[in-house]
Design a protein around this motif. Structure first.
Motif, PDB file in Angstrom:
ATOM      1  N   GLY A   3       0.834  -1.194   0.000  1.00 30.44           N
ATOM      2  CA  GLY A   3       0.000   0.000   0.000  1.00 30.44           C
ATOM      3  C   GLY A   3       0.863   1.235   0.000  1.00 30.44           C
ATOM      4  O   GLY A   3       2.046   1.191  -0.354  1.00 30.44           O
ATOM      5  N   SER A   4       0.290   2.351   0.429  1.00 30.40           N
ATOM      6  CA  SER A   4       1.015   3.623   0.378  1.00 30.40           C
ATOM      7  C   SER A   4       1.002   4.389   1.686  1.00 30.40           C
ATOM      8  O   SER A   4       1.867   5.218   1.924  1.00 30.40           O
ATOM      9  CB  SER A   4       0.408   4.511  -0.715  1.00 30.40           C
ATOM     10  OG  SER A   4      -0.914   4.887  -0.352  1.00 30.40           O
ATOM     11  N   ASP A   5      -0.014   4.157   2.538  1.00 31.41           N
ATOM     12  CA  ASP A   5      -0.218   4.963   3.750  1.00 31.41           C
ATOM     13  C   ASP A   5      -0.600   6.401   3.395  1.00 31.41           C
ATOM     14  O   ASP A   5      -0.316   7.321   4.144  1.00 31.41           O
ATOM     15  CB  ASP A   5       1.029   4.937   4.647  1.00 31.41           C
ATOM     16  CG  ASP A   5       0.727   5.336   6.089  1.00 31.41           C
ATOM     17  OD1 ASP A   5      -0.459   5.388   6.463  1.00 31.41           O
ATOM     18  OD2 ASP A   5       1.683   5.602   6.843  1.00 31.41           O
ATOM     19  N   PHE A   6      -1.248   6.588   2.220  1.00 27.98           N
ATOM     20  CA  PHE A   6      -1.646   7.951   1.874  1.00 27.98           C
ATOM     21  C   PHE A   6      -2.535   8.544   2.953  1.00 27.98           C
ATOM     22  O   PHE A   6      -3.247   7.810   3.620  1.00 27.98           O
ATOM     23  CB  PHE A   6      -2.362   7.969   0.501  1.00 27.98           C
ATOM     24  CG  PHE A   6      -3.692   7.245   0.452  1.00 27.98           C
ATOM     25  CD1 PHE A   6      -4.856   7.798   0.983  1.00 27.98           C
ATOM     26  CD2 PHE A   6      -3.792   6.002  -0.153  1.00 27.98           C
ATOM     27  CE1 PHE A   6      -6.078   7.139   0.934  1.00 27.98           C
ATOM     28  CE2 PHE A   6      -5.015   5.334  -0.221  1.00 27.98           C
ATOM     29  CZ  PHE A   6      -6.155   5.899   0.332  1.00 27.98           C
ATOM     30  N   PRO A   7      -2.502   9.856   3.240  1.00 26.01           N
ATOM     31  CA  PRO A   7      -1.719  10.885   2.550  1.00 26.01           C
ATOM     32  C   PRO A   7      -0.310  11.097   3.097  1.00 26.01           C
ATOM     33  O   PRO A   7       0.313  12.100   2.769  1.00 26.01           O
ATOM     34  CB  PRO A   7      -2.572  12.135   2.774  1.00 26.01           C
ATOM     35  CG  PRO A   7      -3.153  11.929   4.132  1.00 26.01           C
ATOM     36  CD  PRO A   7      -3.434  10.447   4.221  1.00 26.01           C
ATOM     37  N   VAL A   8       0.189  10.149   3.919  1.00 27.22           N
ATOM     38  CA  VAL A   8       1.595  10.240   4.310  1.00 27.22           C
ATOM     39  C   VAL A   8       2.465  10.211   3.058  1.00 27.22           C
ATOM     40  O   VAL A   8       3.418  10.978   2.915  1.00 27.22           O
ATOM     41  CB  VAL A   8       1.967   9.081   5.261  1.00 27.22           C
ATOM     42  CG1 VAL A   8       3.450   9.117   5.604  1.00 27.22           C
ATOM     43  CG2 VAL A   8       1.118   9.147   6.528  1.00 27.22           C
ATOM     44  N   GLU A   9       2.141   9.305   2.148  1.00 21.82           N
ATOM     45  CA  GLU A   9       2.749   9.250   0.820  1.00 21.82           C
ATOM     46  C   GLU A   9       1.658   9.536  -0.209  1.00 21.82           C
ATOM     47  O   GLU A   9       0.485   9.686   0.138  1.00 21.82           O
ATOM     48  CB  GLU A   9       3.356   7.861   0.569  1.00 21.82           C
ATOM     49  CG  GLU A   9       4.372   7.406   1.595  1.00 21.82           C
ATOM     50  CD  GLU A   9       5.737   8.044   1.418  1.00 21.82           C
ATOM     51  OE1 GLU A   9       5.928   8.767   0.408  1.00 21.82           O
ATOM     52  OE2 GLU A   9       6.597   7.830   2.287  1.00 21.82           O
ATOM     53  N   SER A  10       2.020   9.573  -1.460  1.00 24.51           N
ATOM     54  CA  SER A  10       1.052   9.796  -2.525  1.00 24.51           C
ATOM     55  C   SER A  10       0.083   8.626  -2.617  1.00 24.51           C
ATOM     56  O   SER A  10       0.442   7.478  -2.376  1.00 24.51           O
ATOM     57  CB  SER A  10       1.768   9.984  -3.863  1.00 24.51           C
ATOM     58  OG  SER A  10       0.844   9.956  -4.938  1.00 24.51           O
ATOM     59  N   VAL A  11      -1.142   8.918  -3.014  1.00 20.78           N
ATOM     60  CA  VAL A  11      -2.144   7.877  -3.229  1.00 20.78           C
ATOM     61  C   VAL A  11      -1.848   7.058  -4.475  1.00 20.78           C
ATOM     62  O   VAL A  11      -2.419   5.980  -4.666  1.00 20.78           O
ATOM     63  CB  VAL A  11      -3.549   8.523  -3.343  1.00 20.78           C
ATOM     64  CG1 VAL A  11      -3.673   9.360  -4.611  1.00 20.78           C
ATOM     65  CG2 VAL A  11      -4.659   7.474  -3.276  1.00 20.78           C
ATOM     66  N   ASP A  12      -0.934   7.485  -5.313  1.00 22.98           N
ATOM     67  CA  ASP A  12      -0.669   6.882  -6.613  1.00 22.98           C
ATOM     68  C   ASP A  12       0.049   5.539  -6.474  1.00 22.98           C
ATOM     69  O   ASP A  12       1.228   5.488  -6.098  1.00 22.98           O
ATOM     70  CB  ASP A  12       0.184   7.834  -7.454  1.00 22.98           C
ATOM     71  CG  ASP A  12       0.293   7.432  -8.909  1.00 22.98           C
ATOM     72  OD1 ASP A  12       0.013   6.266  -9.222  1.00 22.98           O
ATOM     73  OD2 ASP A  12       0.678   8.287  -9.727  1.00 22.98           O
ATOM     74  N   PRO A  13      -0.599   4.404  -6.776  1.00 20.68           N
ATOM     75  CA  PRO A  13       0.058   3.097  -6.611  1.00 20.68           C
ATOM     76  C   PRO A  13       1.198   2.869  -7.593  1.00 20.68           C
ATOM     77  O   PRO A  13       2.042   1.998  -7.364  1.00 20.68           O
ATOM     78  CB  PRO A  13      -1.085   2.094  -6.839  1.00 20.68           C
ATOM     79  CG  PRO A  13      -2.061   2.825  -7.709  1.00 20.68           C
ATOM     80  CD  PRO A  13      -1.981   4.266  -7.271  1.00 20.68           C
ATOM     81  N   ARG A  14       1.228   3.632  -8.687  1.00 19.12           N
ATOM     82  CA  ARG A  14       2.336   3.487  -9.634  1.00 19.12           C
ATOM     83  C   ARG A  14       3.665   3.829  -8.965  1.00 19.12           C
ATOM     84  O   ARG A  14       4.699   3.226  -9.263  1.00 19.12           O
ATOM     85  CB  ARG A  14       2.108   4.374 -10.853  1.00 19.12           C
ATOM     86  CG  ARG A  14       0.895   3.979 -11.678  1.00 19.12           C
ATOM     87  CD  ARG A  14       0.553   5.002 -12.727  1.00 19.12           C
ATOM     88  NE  ARG A  14       0.147   6.276 -12.137  1.00 19.12           N
ATOM     89  CZ  ARG A  14      -0.267   7.324 -12.831  1.00 19.12           C
ATOM     90  NH1 ARG A  14      -0.303   7.263 -14.159  1.00 19.12           N
ATOM     91  NH2 ARG A  14      -0.631   8.439 -12.217  1.00 19.12           N
ATOM     92  N   LEU A  15       3.637   4.781  -8.032  1.00 19.49           N
ATOM     93  CA  LEU A  15       4.861   5.137  -7.311  1.00 19.49           C
ATOM     94  C   LEU A  15       5.296   3.996  -6.398  1.00 19.49           C
ATOM     95  O   LEU A  15       6.492   3.778  -6.191  1.00 19.49           O
ATOM     96  CB  LEU A  15       4.654   6.418  -6.514  1.00 19.49           C
ATOM     97  CG  LEU A  15       4.219   7.648  -7.317  1.00 19.49           C
ATOM     98  CD1 LEU A  15       4.121   8.867  -6.405  1.00 19.49           C
ATOM     99  CD2 LEU A  15       5.169   7.909  -8.476  1.00 19.49           C
ATOM    100  N   GLY A  16       4.327   3.258  -5.861  1.00 23.73           N
ATOM    101  CA  GLY A  16       4.652   2.092  -5.052  1.00 23.73           C
ATOM    102  C   GLY A  16       5.253   0.975  -5.872  1.00 23.73           C
ATOM    103  O   GLY A  16       6.209   0.319  -5.454  1.00 23.73           O
ATOM    104  N   LEU A  17       4.695   0.732  -7.060  1.00 20.15           N
ATOM    105  CA  LEU A  17       5.264  -0.280  -7.952  1.00 20.15           C
ATOM    106  C   LEU A  17       6.694   0.089  -8.319  1.00 20.15           C
ATOM    107  O   LEU A  17       7.600  -0.762  -8.303  1.00 20.15           O
ATOM    108  CB  LEU A  17       4.413  -0.393  -9.218  1.00 20.15           C
ATOM    109  CG  LEU A  17       2.969  -0.896  -9.056  1.00 20.15           C
ATOM    110  CD1 LEU A  17       2.211  -0.753 -10.368  1.00 20.15           C
ATOM    111  CD2 LEU A  17       2.954  -2.341  -8.589  1.00 20.15           C
TER     112      LEU A  17
END
Length: 551
Positions: A444-458
């Motif tokens: 996951g991302s923990d948004f809004p700690v990080e961006s909601v965009d899963p592409r950044l996680g990939l």
């Protein structure tokens, strides 16, 4: 959206045209090991997948079906963020946004702009500051805000949500006397040499200030959820595990679900040992009749965050001697909550970042279920960022899901070793090691700690670099995942972590037609291209909930 055409065939077939749709695409990655690739997928009017196969085969089998021609698009299962905060994401879009700020002065300027639209007496609220991005990396103080805002209360949540920064006007509204050397349980008030609060409140100490903020009304809560969900589907998410949902928030979700206004699936985790958890134990696990909202889990906190030095460590912080972080719940209290959750059949997901915090949770889970539990409880540790090497194999042995956020590693890498030192960094952000031991990774991302965009996680999972490709080869590159493993973490394994793998997470007959259309193939491009994948459309139950505007 290039090449996507929906047309109804005129020839009658074994099914009525309005009852079935056949999607055609350049390639469909199913995440189903028995059929990893397909060219076409048929789904019914209820959004259930009927079959996958070749274009000719499905049109021959279902000649009366509607046709959804995605042209040269690539199809992947709907992406699921296993740890986000929909309401906080929506609120961050409604309040002063401080992410990316590089100095106190830049923050004050953004706050001035936001304050211009507020009414007299309104609190000025914002989120996203990170002192690690400033030249001196020191915590801010009330003085940094007081000159610009002498009378309006200001409360600014740190990027990780584990610290807040207040001005003097806000502190004047706190009911409890803050003077002295005392500290709240599970929290810390930063003080100057004279014991006066400096303006920063960490973890449970934040409650002292937040209790003075006027409560949010129901309409605002619904608007925040709607904004957060809209942002999620625009980035290709068809599901989110919302980590820490209060009774008031589940009520807002229910009202939206009643009106058919949930564009994606929400797996809500109750906010600790509070009213929502008691409701689950009293009324039973919850599922909305429309099928897109569930609550059958709870989220606990055992420690704070690494960035604000609240993560519980076995030894002192390398850059702050004498500080070993914070425990937000004591071991005996944790064990009591876990036993009640077990007896209520409620899944537990516990936030643990430091090595001491992670061991405490693993020990408590073992005490509740037994060290080699096979009960299928699917209990989770959220973040699992800093783990002693000897504890890493325990996740698989105890069947504990590691719910991790790849972008945390690439955000933290500039300063993480300074916090931990060269020895403890070895067991940190250890995705590959955990997976190789046999643990299931729900990403996951923990948004809004990080961006909601899963592409950044990939991208972060497969490269362990920042947007500029630094450091060369990746930070601690032996912990990288492959693009396939990363995608699995955002699909099938995230679904498993929410007891939904028979419904979502892969594209198979009988499952929901939740999928994303991409312009590029995440399995065929270089890992560096994952962050710029083009989301053409997001579908939930066979219907578009987001379509990229035409150029």
């Amino acid at each position: 959206m290039k090449g996507v055409v929906l047309a109804a065939c005129l020839v009658a077939g074994p099914l009525q045209a309005q009852d079935l749709t056949v999607l055609e695409a350049s390639r469909i990655h199913t995440m189903d090991p028995s059929r990893p690739l397909a060219k076409a997928m048929a789904f019914d009017a209820q959004g259930r997948i009927v079959a996958l196969g070749s274009v000719n085969d499905l049109h021959a089998r279902y000649p009366g079906a509607k046709r959804l021609d995605a042209g040269d698009s690539i199809v992947v299962p709907g992406l699921i963020d296993a740890h986000g905060h929909i309401g906080n994401l929506g609120l961050s879009l409604m309040r002063a946004r401080l992410d990316g700020t590089r100095s106190r002065a830049e923050i004050v300027e953004r706050l001035r702009q936001h304050a211009a639209v507020l009414s007299d007496g309104d609190w000025l609220l914002g989120r996203g500051w990170d002192q690690n991005d400033w030249p001196d990396q020191a915590f801010p103080t009330v003085a940094d805000l007081d000159e610009a805002f002498p009378d309006r209360p200001v409360w600014l949540t740190r990027v990780d949500g584990h610290a807040g920064w207040a001005n003097s006007a806000a502190l004047r509204q706190v009911e409890r006397d803050l003077a002295g050397a005392w500290q709240p349980d599970g929290g810390r008030i930063e003080r100057d040499a004279g014991g006066v609060p400096s303006g920063v409140f960490i973890d449970s100490a934040m409650d002292l200030v937040e209790a003075a903020i006027p409560p949010m009304d129901g309409d605002t809560a619904e608007r925040a959820l709607a904004l957060g969900m809209r942002s999620a589907v625009e980035h290709g998410l068809t599901g989110v595990h919302d980590a820490g949902v209060s009774m008031a928030q589940i009520g807002a979700y229910q009202r939206l679900a009643d009106r058919g206004e949930l564009p994606l699936r929400i797996y809500a985790l109750a906010d600790g040992d509070q009213e929502a958890f008691a409701w689950l134990c009293r009324e039973g696990l919850y599922s909305h009749p429309a099928g897109r909202l569930q609550m059958r889990a709870m989220k606990l906190y055992v420690d704070g965050a690494l960035g604000s030095r609240g993560a519980a460590l076995h030894a002192d912080y390398h850059d702050d001697p004498g500080n070993r972080g914070l425990l937000l719940i004591q071991p005996d209290a944790l064990e009591g909550v876990l036993k009640r959750a077990r007896d209520c059949d409620v899944q537990v997901a516990t936030h643990a970042i430091g090595d001491r915090g992670n061991r405490l949770v693993l020990d408590a889970y073992a005490g509740t279920w037994g060290d080699s539990s096979g009960h299928g409880h699917r209990w989770r540790i959220e973040h699992a960022q800093v783990v002693s090497p000897e504890d890493l194999p325990r996740f698989a042995r105890q069947h504990v899901i590691a719910s991790m956020q790849p972008t945390h590693a690439t955000s933290d890498m500039p300063w993480a070793e300074a916090r931990l030192g060269p020895e403890r960094i070895v067991g940190s952000y250890a995705w590959r090691t955990l997976r190789d031991h046999g643990a299931r990774l729900a990403l996951g991302s923990d948004f809004p700690v990080e961006s909601v965009d899963p592409r950044l996680g990939l991208f972060a999972a497969a490269t362990r670099t920042d947007a500029g490709g630094q450091p060369l080869g990746g930070w601690r590159p032996h912990e990288k995942l492959t693009a396939f493993e990363a995608l699995r973490g955002f699909t099938l394994d995230a679904a498993y972590a929410g007891f939904a793998e028979t419904e979502t997470g892969s594209l198979e007959a009988g499952k929901r037609a939740d999928f994303v259309l991409l312009a590029e193939d995440p399995m065929a491009i270089a890992p560096e291209g994952l962050r710029s994948l083009t989301v053409q459309a997001t579908y939930v139950e066979g219907r578009p909930v987001y379509e990229r505007p035409r150029d």
